[in-house]
Write an enzyme that holds these catalytic residues in place. Structure first.
Site, PDB file in Angstrom:
ATOM      1  N   HIS A  54     103.733  35.119  25.354  1.00  0.00           N
ATOM      2  CA  HIS A  54     104.873  35.396  26.012  1.00  0.00           C
ATOM      3  C   HIS A  54     104.938  37.113  26.207  1.00  0.00           C
ATOM      4  O   HIS A  54     104.209  37.560  25.284  1.00  0.00           O
ATOM      5  CB  HIS A  54     106.210  34.846  25.122  1.00  0.00           C
ATOM      6  CG  HIS A  54     106.292  33.348  25.033  1.00  0.00           C
ATOM      7  ND1 HIS A  54     107.320  32.736  24.700  1.00  0.00           N
ATOM      8  CD2 HIS A  54     105.476  32.533  25.654  1.00  0.00           C
ATOM      9  CE1 HIS A  54     107.333  31.388  24.991  1.00  0.00           C
ATOM     10  NE2 HIS A  54     106.196  31.433  25.754  1.00  0.00           N
ATOM     11  N   GLU A  56     107.221  39.103  24.823  1.00  0.00           N
ATOM     12  CA  GLU A  56     107.283  39.910  23.329  1.00  0.00           C
ATOM     13  C   GLU A  56     105.942  39.641  22.526  1.00  0.00           C
ATOM     14  O   GLU A  56     105.943  40.769  21.821  1.00  0.00           O
ATOM     15  CB  GLU A  56     108.648  38.962  22.598  1.00  0.00           C
ATOM     16  CG  GLU A  56     110.032  39.198  23.488  1.00  0.00           C
ATOM     17  CD  GLU A  56     109.981  37.928  24.253  1.00  0.00           C
ATOM     18  OE1 GLU A  56     109.155  37.303  24.813  1.00  0.00           O
ATOM     19  OE2 GLU A  56     111.000  37.409  24.422  1.00  0.00           O
ATOM     20  N   CYS A  84     112.574  33.427  22.810  1.00  0.00           N
ATOM     21  CA  CYS A  84     112.431  31.880  22.479  1.00  0.00           C
ATOM     22  C   CYS A  84     111.986  31.981  20.820  1.00  0.00           C
ATOM     23  O   CYS A  84     111.833  33.307  20.203  1.00  0.00           O
ATOM     24  CB  CYS A  84     111.140  31.356  23.077  1.00  0.00           C
ATOM     25  SG  CYS A  84     109.545  31.821  22.304  1.00  0.00           S
ATOM     26  N   CYS A  87     109.032  33.574  19.559  1.00  0.00           N
ATOM     27  CA  CYS A  87     109.141  35.346  19.861  1.00  0.00           C
ATOM     28  C   CYS A  87     110.105  35.797  18.804  1.00  0.00           C
ATOM     29  O   CYS A  87     109.899  36.943  18.124  1.00  0.00           O
ATOM     30  CB  CYS A  87     109.379  35.577  21.007  1.00  0.00           C
ATOM     31  SG  CYS A  87     107.923  35.267  22.440  1.00  0.00           S
TER      32      CYS A  87
END
Lengths: 157, 157
Positions: A54, A56, A84, A87
């Site tokens: 992801h 992040e 999410c 993260c």
């Protein structure tokens, strides 16, 4: 434009450019320290075959590599979308000072990224989760923990 | 010994050996498909300067690389300790079938790995978290999401 808006725009620009280039979903992030971007990240789940890639997580890993540290205390994360649960956990482990985000998790769900059902799993007792979890207590497992406690040269974190 | 106990022991062995070798905390994990270990992971937060390098994240990344996929449907994760929130999120994104673990989060907290306070953050409204979150809605952010929806060649996940 404030610094926050400027850095957030950098994260959003990244989210759009990398998505359009085919790397993955429309998510971008930058890590800022002392008024400068030290690292960036963008979603590359499908292109890198990595469900943890992801924006992040990628930005945190890149920032730690750039700064040669496992702590991002003193840094701010700007991300194009509310993190999410994965993260969010990484943000705590990385000890970031602050997070600034644009789109919300509801907006992400509306375009097919349903983090919300993962957030809901966190509120369930472990035995009620949609992915089955089996607890097998182990003497060896406990012994490994005890060995950590007794280790004289450990690096705490 | 059942298959579960055998694979869990492999994860625990790894947790202890790698911790004793100085890679990081006492955490190990293996990913199993069709009765075989396809990848392993261990904590290397402090040695790799990567706060996301938990055993489970590392094992998931290695398994996806080995199997050339971003989905671990059909696989089971064996981990020496109950996953932290970051790794729990990753488990959902990776679509693992099942998780088997030995030590509990309470046992981890007792040796100084306090995932529990991170779990508590998930239950708070975003404005009450210990790390400050700032929401800056953005037209460009929303436009990037709209562009994803309209993208004809996207790879959904």
């Amino acid at each position: 434009m404030s610094d926050d808006a400027t850095f957030l725009r950098a994260a959003i620009d990244l989210s759009r450019r990398r998505m359009e280039a085919g790397f993955g979903g429309p998510f971008g992030a930058v890590v800022v320290r002392d008024g400068k971007i030290v690292a960036e990240g963008f979603n590359q789940v499908t292109s890198a075959n990595d469900p943890t890639a992801h924006a992040e997580i990628s930005a945190i890993r890149a920032a730690c590599a750039a700064l040669k540290t496992f702590s991002l205390a003193g840094c701010t994360l700007y991300t194009s979308c509310e993190p999410c649960p994965m993260c969010l956990g990484a943000i705590y482990w990385a000890r970031l000072d602050r997070v600034v985000y644009a789109n919300t998790r509801a907006e992400a769900a509306a375009i097919g990224f349903d983090d919300d059902h993962i957030y809901c799993e966190f509120d369930k007792p472990i035995e009620a989760r949609t992915i089955p979890f089996t607890h097998l207590p182990s003497e060896e497992g406990r012994a490994a923990f005890a060995a950590w406690q007794a280790k004289p040269d450990k690096v705490p974190y």
